[in-house]
Scaffold this motif. Structure first.
Motif, PDB file in Angstrom:
ATOM      1  N   GLY A 125      90.527  91.465  18.298  1.00 36.92           N
ATOM      2  CA  GLY A 125      89.946  92.735  18.720  1.00 36.92           C
ATOM      3  C   GLY A 125      90.644  93.375  19.898  1.00 36.92           C
ATOM      4  N   GLN A 126      91.543  92.659  20.551  1.00 39.82           N
ATOM      5  CA  GLN A 126      92.304  93.202  21.676  1.00 39.82           C
ATOM      6  C   GLN A 126      93.797  93.082  21.389  1.00 39.82           C
ATOM      7  OE1 GLN A 126      91.295  91.644  25.586  1.00 39.82           O
ATOM      8  NE2 GLN A 126      89.284  91.003  24.862  1.00 39.82           N
ATOM      9  N   GLU A 127      94.567  93.894  22.079  1.00 38.64           N
ATOM     10  CA  GLU A 127      96.013  93.769  21.974  1.00 38.64           C
ATOM     11  C   GLU A 127      96.444  92.432  22.568  1.00 38.64           C
ATOM     12  OE1 GLU A 127     100.080  96.125  23.349  1.00 38.64           O
ATOM     13  OE2 GLU A 127      98.107  97.055  23.621  1.00 38.64           O
ATOM     14  N   LEU A 128      97.341  91.758  21.858  1.00 41.11           N
ATOM     15  CA  LEU A 128      97.742  90.410  22.233  1.00 41.11           C
ATOM     16  C   LEU A 128      98.976  90.421  23.123  1.00 41.11           C
ATOM     17  CD1 LEU A 128      97.406  88.681  18.735  1.00 41.11           C
ATOM     18  CD2 LEU A 128      95.793  88.516  20.650  1.00 41.11           C
ATOM     19  N   LEU A 129      98.980  89.491  24.077  1.00 44.89           N
ATOM     20  CA  LEU A 129     100.180  89.150  24.816  1.00 44.89           C
ATOM     21  C   LEU A 129     100.571  87.752  24.363  1.00 44.89           C
ATOM     22  CD1 LEU A 129     102.289  89.656  27.041  1.00 44.89           C
ATOM     23  CD2 LEU A 129     100.667  88.652  28.664  1.00 44.89           C
ATOM     24  N   LEU A 130     101.668  87.651  23.619  1.00 43.16           N
ATOM     25  CA  LEU A 130     102.120  86.375  23.073  1.00 43.16           C
ATOM     26  C   LEU A 130     103.080  85.719  24.054  1.00 43.16           C
ATOM     27  CD1 LEU A 130     102.215  84.450  20.576  1.00 43.16           C
ATOM     28  CD2 LEU A 130     104.227  85.760  19.840  1.00 43.16           C
ATOM     29  N   LEU A 131     102.684  84.570  24.615  1.00 40.24           N
ATOM     30  CA  LEU A 131     103.541  83.882  25.563  1.00 40.24           C
ATOM     31  C   LEU A 131     104.513  82.935  24.876  1.00 40.24           C
ATOM     32  CD1 LEU A 131     101.412  83.062  28.725  1.00 40.24           C
ATOM     33  CD2 LEU A 131     102.674  85.119  28.124  1.00 40.24           C
ATOM     34  N   LEU A 132     104.094  82.357  23.756  1.00 40.34           N
ATOM     35  CA  LEU A 132     104.978  81.451  23.034  1.00 40.34           C
ATOM     36  C   LEU A 132     104.431  81.225  21.628  1.00 40.34           C
ATOM     37  CD1 LEU A 132     104.416  77.729  24.084  1.00 40.34           C
ATOM     38  CD2 LEU A 132     102.888  79.553  24.813  1.00 40.34           C
ATOM     39  N   MET A 133     105.338  80.906  20.708  1.00 45.35           N
ATOM     40  CA  MET A 133     104.937  80.463  19.377  1.00 45.35           C
ATOM     41  C   MET A 133     104.610  78.973  19.468  1.00 45.35           C
ATOM     42  SD  MET A 133     105.223  83.261  17.630  1.00 45.35           S
ATOM     43  CE  MET A 133     105.390  82.911  15.881  1.00 45.35           C
ATOM     44  N   HIS A 134     103.612  78.551  18.741  1.00 48.14           N
ATOM     45  CA  HIS A 134     103.133  77.178  18.867  1.00 48.14           C
ATOM     46  C   HIS A 134     102.892  76.610  17.478  1.00 48.14           C
ATOM     47  CE1 HIS A 134     100.990  73.718  20.470  1.00 48.14           C
ATOM     48  NE2 HIS A 134     101.162  74.153  21.708  1.00 48.14           N
ATOM     49  N   ASP A 135     103.292  75.354  17.278  1.00 48.53           N
ATOM     50  CA  ASP A 135     103.163  74.738  15.952  1.00 48.53           C
ATOM     51  C   ASP A 135     101.818  74.060  15.719  1.00 48.53           C
ATOM     52  OD1 ASP A 135     105.680  75.532  15.214  1.00 48.53           O
ATOM     53  OD2 ASP A 135     106.649  73.635  15.770  1.00 48.53           O
ATOM     54  N   ARG A 136     101.081  73.759  16.808  1.00 54.94           N
ATOM     55  CA  ARG A 136      99.896  72.916  16.634  1.00 54.94           C
ATOM     56  C   ARG A 136      98.612  73.503  17.217  1.00 54.94           C
ATOM     57  NH1 ARG A 136     101.622  68.059  14.776  1.00 54.94           N
ATOM     58  NH2 ARG A 136      99.525  67.213  15.042  1.00 54.94           N
ATOM     59  N   VAL A 137      98.672  74.622  17.928  1.00 52.77           N
ATOM     60  CA  VAL A 137      97.474  75.122  18.601  1.00 52.77           C
ATOM     61  C   VAL A 137      96.453  75.673  17.605  1.00 52.77           C
ATOM     62  CG1 VAL A 137      98.264  77.489  19.046  1.00 52.77           C
ATOM     63  CG2 VAL A 137      96.727  76.341  20.679  1.00 52.77           C
ATOM     64  N   PHE A 138      96.919  76.196  16.462  1.00 53.30           N
ATOM     65  CA  PHE A 138      96.028  76.556  15.365  1.00 53.30           C
ATOM     66  C   PHE A 138      95.997  75.407  14.363  1.00 53.30           C
ATOM     67  CE2 PHE A 138      96.982  80.898  16.800  1.00 53.30           C
ATOM     68  CZ  PHE A 138      95.747  81.521  16.667  1.00 53.30           C
ATOM     69  N   GLU A 139      94.815  75.166  13.800  1.00 53.76           N
ATOM     70  CA  GLU A 139      94.662  74.152  12.751  1.00 53.76           C
ATOM     71  C   GLU A 139      93.775  74.721  11.650  1.00 53.76           C
ATOM     72  OE1 GLU A 139      94.447  69.861  14.731  1.00 53.76           O
ATOM     73  OE2 GLU A 139      93.123  71.303  15.722  1.00 53.76           O
ATOM     74  N   VAL A 140      94.038  74.280  10.435  1.00 55.19           N
ATOM     75  CA  VAL A 140      93.197  74.661   9.302  1.00 55.19           C
ATOM     76  C   VAL A 140      92.608  73.416   8.681  1.00 55.19           C
ATOM     77  CG1 VAL A 140      94.368  76.831   8.792  1.00 55.19           C
ATOM     78  CG2 VAL A 140      95.206  74.696   7.771  1.00 55.19           C
ATOM     79  N   CYS A 141      91.473  73.597   8.042  1.00 47.69           N
ATOM     80  CA  CYS A 141      90.793  72.518   7.338  1.00 47.69           C
ATOM     81  C   CYS A 141      91.060  72.685   5.849  1.00 47.69           C
ATOM     82  CB  CYS A 141      89.301  72.563   7.628  1.00 47.69           C
ATOM     83  SG  CYS A 141      88.322  71.425   6.626  1.00 47.69           S
ATOM     84  N   CYS A 142      91.509  71.632   5.230  1.00 43.29           N
ATOM     85  CA  CYS A 142      91.815  71.657   3.802  1.00 43.29           C
ATOM     86  C   CYS A 142      90.723  70.890   3.056  1.00 43.29           C
ATOM     87  CB  CYS A 142      93.157  71.007   3.528  1.00 43.29           C
ATOM     88  SG  CYS A 142      94.493  71.645   4.548  1.00 43.29           S
TER      89      CYS A 142
ATOM     90  N   PRO B 144      84.916  65.644   3.487  1.00 42.78           N
ATOM     91  CA  PRO B 144      85.314  65.554   4.903  1.00 42.78           C
ATOM     92  C   PRO B 144      86.477  66.499   5.185  1.00 42.78           C
ATOM     93  CG  PRO B 144      85.110  63.368   3.907  1.00 42.78           C
ATOM     94  CD  PRO B 144      85.016  64.349   2.785  1.00 42.78           C
ATOM     95  N   CYS B 145      86.475  67.028   6.392  1.00 41.25           N
ATOM     96  CA  CYS B 145      87.491  68.005   6.754  1.00 41.25           C
ATOM     97  C   CYS B 145      88.794  67.294   7.103  1.00 41.25           C
ATOM     98  CB  CYS B 145      86.993  68.827   7.939  1.00 41.25           C
ATOM     99  SG  CYS B 145      87.878  70.360   8.151  1.00 41.25           S
ATOM    100  N   GLN B 146      89.886  67.774   6.576  1.00 40.06           N
ATOM    101  CA  GLN B 146      91.206  67.276   6.919  1.00 40.06           C
ATOM    102  C   GLN B 146      91.922  68.385   7.708  1.00 40.06           C
ATOM    103  OE1 GLN B 146      93.272  66.012   3.407  1.00 40.06           O
ATOM    104  NE2 GLN B 146      91.542  64.811   2.651  1.00 40.06           N
ATOM    105  N   TRP B 147      91.930  68.231   9.019  1.00 42.87           N
ATOM    106  CA  TRP B 147      92.551  69.240   9.869  1.00 42.87           C
ATOM    107  C   TRP B 147      94.057  69.010   9.934  1.00 42.87           C
ATOM    108  CZ3 TRP B 147      90.026  73.432  11.302  1.00 42.87           C
ATOM    109  CH2 TRP B 147      88.638  73.396  11.405  1.00 42.87           C
ATOM    110  N   VAL B 148      94.798  70.067   9.655  1.00 45.52           N
ATOM    111  CA  VAL B 148      96.260  69.987   9.730  1.00 45.52           C
ATOM    112  C   VAL B 148      96.762  71.170  10.548  1.00 45.52           C
ATOM    113  CG1 VAL B 148      96.474  68.762   7.530  1.00 45.52           C
ATOM    114  CG2 VAL B 148      96.568  71.264   7.575  1.00 45.52           C
ATOM    115  N   PRO B 149      97.879  70.997  11.245  1.00 41.35           N
ATOM    116  CA  PRO B 149      98.423  72.114  12.027  1.00 41.35           C
ATOM    117  C   PRO B 149      98.797  73.290  11.136  1.00 41.35           C
ATOM    118  CG  PRO B 149      99.425  70.040  12.693  1.00 41.35           C
ATOM    119  CD  PRO B 149      98.652  69.754  11.447  1.00 41.35           C
ATOM    120  N   ALA B 150      98.581  74.487  11.684  1.00 43.21           N
ATOM    121  CA  ALA B 150      98.979  75.724  11.016  1.00 43.21           C
ATOM    122  C   ALA B 150      99.934  76.453  11.955  1.00 43.21           C
ATOM    123  CB  ALA B 150      97.762  76.581  10.691  1.00 43.21           C
ATOM    124  N   PRO B 151     101.239  76.223  11.824  1.00 36.45           N
ATOM    125  CA  PRO B 151     102.200  76.808  12.775  1.00 36.45           C
ATOM    126  C   PRO B 151     102.153  78.334  12.781  1.00 36.45           C
ATOM    127  CG  PRO B 151     103.220  75.084  11.441  1.00 36.45           C
ATOM    128  CD  PRO B 151     101.883  75.350  10.834  1.00 36.45           C
TER     129      PRO B 151
END
Length: 507
Positions: free
Chosen positions: A420-437, A444-451
């Motif tokens: 909802g706000q304009e983003l200031l992106l400081l860095l790309m990250h491979d593991r800070v977002f995760e999705v459940c498959c 049971p939830c299997q959380w894996v990184p979403a780069p």
């Protein structure tokens, strides 16, 4: 301790009450300004009449009268609402069969009064934070930000008044702001009040009542605990290896909050939750909103309706503790601090505001990594929330960006997260977002990184190649130590970090 304290209070009562103000009234204090009327109360001879006068430059501004109640031997008046300013004198005179007795409070100002409570990160003093010497040297620049600290007292029964005070109402000095470690005065409370004063330009009174190593149950009344299915059973509270402060339910509500209920307040700021990352974590999404609602009811009633029934309540979302931990106790408590909304205010926590602190880690803090020394950013972020929520400053951004829409592109194994706000992106990250498959909700939830693969002004695109099944859930910064100091991936243009979140259904 509680039994001895109660005995002392009972003996004092048996000897006859000395005509006096309640313990937390004193020279240099700040009384709540209009629209509220300031409550002034004290003790006297049962049945005696008390006249309370407010004067300035030897001229009486107003008089109020009360009678000392027989059962409690207390008197109380509510002053007419006053504009901010001072200095005033408050004179109380008791009229009884004996010779009249007089009491005087001097150098009294009207302004906004804030209560600061919680555990050790609220208790940390100005002498313990980064740039402490510079911060302490500024104390004389803020003579109209007045400070007060209650002593660490616990009680098994609700006390009428504070049994002991560490710091009486004072004009700030380097000595009383940096008295020692975890004593007085609270750095978060002081810096918050200082920021408010710089905006408001009128007196601010800060009342600190905090104790390190304490769980929320100790600060909650029995009524609030019952709302969450908790009773006085100590078994749900004891965790002696991790909780250094009082562990029994309600003992700090009884001794360090209940005595303050007559005080007219503007609002409360709260920094607590670390202890509940290890005990009753699953209940914090109930116990914290219940505490807020209960304190609001109690302060409104205790002040004869002068403290607003929905007074503003600010809090700090927890920072970090252990870098390598795999459990999710800290992420869970951060989420539960928002009643599982991820932001504040929200429907369950109206008129609240939150300072996000997960990016203010301090691995080398001499007080342990659970006690980060950057309290300046904490207080600054809190004061932004107060300006917006408590003072109604329009258009002021006080919280980082939060998602408004998530679109799963299953064909290309992508997830688009729109903010909802304009983003200031400081860095790309491979593991800070995760999705459940998971294919079904019951699995049971299997959380894996979403780069993170790309970002625009409002949208972050994630890759989800690790999900062979459907992407059903999404979370961000769900770790005890999700990023380095002030280097989380996402902020807004005001350098406020995006708070952590979990979205449970993407279908």
């Amino acid at each position: 301790m509680a039994a001895c304290l109660l005995l002392v209070l009972l003996l004092a009562s048996a000897e006859g009450v000395t005509f006096r103000f309640a313990s937390y009234y004193g020279d240099h204090m700040v009384l709540q300004k209009k629209p509220a009327g300031a409550v002034v109360w004290g003790y006297g001879e049962a049945g005696a009449h008390v006249t309370v006068s407010l004067s300035k430059d030897s001229k009486v501004i107003m008089k109020k009268m009360a009678q000392v109640e027989g059962h409690s031997e207390t008197w109380k008046v509510v002053l007419a609402p006053m504009d901010h300013g001072g200095p005033y004198s408050v004179i109380a005179e008791q009229h009884s069969r004996e010779k009249p007795k007089n009491l005087t409070l001097r150098d009294i100002y009207f302004g906004d009064v804030w209560l600061c409570s919680g555990q050790s990160n609220m208790e940390m003093t100005v002498s313990q934070i980064i740039n402490a010497s510079a911060e302490l040297s500024k104390a004389p620049l803020y003579p109209y930000v007045r400070v007060f600290t209650a002593s660490l007292i616990q009680s098994e029964v609700e006390l009428q008044d504070l049994a002991k005070i560490d710091l009486q109402w004072s004009i700030p000095t380097a000595e009383n702001l940096g008295h020692g470690s975890f004593s007085y005065f609270s750095a978060v409370c002081w810096l918050f009040g200082r920021h408010l004063y710089e905006t408001l330009r009128y007196p601010v009174g800060l009342v600190e009542s905090s104790w390190g190593g304490t769980c929320i149950e100790a600060w909650s009344s029995g009524r609030a605990l019952q709302e969450c299915g908790l009773t006085g059973d100590a078994g749900r509270f004891l965790l002696p290896t991790l909780l250094s402060g009082p562990k029994m339910p309600s003992v700090l509500w009884n001794a360090m909050i209940h005595p303050l209920l007559n005080m007219s307040l503007t609002g409360v700021i709260w920094y607590q939750g670390e202890s509940n990352a290890f005990t009753n974590t699953d209940l914090y999404n109930c116990t914290f909103p219940a505490l807020i609602a209960d304190w609001r009811r109690a302060f409104h009633a205790g002040s004869d309706g002068q403290t607003q029934p929905l007074f503003p309540f600010g809090f700090v979302q927890l920072s970090t503790f252990r870098r390598q931990r795999r459990d999710d106790c800290f992420p869970c408590i951060r989420w539960h601090q928002t009643a599982d909304y991820g932001y504040a205010p929200n429907k369950r926590m109206p008129n609240t505001f939150m300072a996000v602190a997960l990016d203010l880690c301090d691995e080398h803090s001499p007080y342990g990594s659970i006690h980060p020394r950057d309290k300046q950013n904490v207080a600054y972020r809190l004061h932004l929330g107060a300006r917006a929520v408590a003072y109604g400053e329009k258009g002021l951004v006080f919280q980082g960006p939060y998602p408004t829409k998530v679109v799963v592109d299953g064909a290309r194994a992508l997830v688009n997260v729109t903010y909802g706000q304009e983003l200031l992106l400081l860095l790309m990250h491979d593991r800070v977002f995760e999705v459940c498959c998971s294919r079904r909700a019951q699995e049971p939830c299997q959380w894996v990184p979403a780069p993170m693969v790309s970002a625009s002004s409002h949208t972050v695109t994630l890759s989800s190649p690790g999900c062979r099944a459907a992407v059903s859930r999404l979370r961000y910064a769900w770790a005890e130590w999700p990023c380095e100091y002030r280097m989380c991936p996402l902020y807004n243009k005001h350098l406020l970090p995006a708070p952590p979140f979990v979205i449970d259904s993407l279908h």
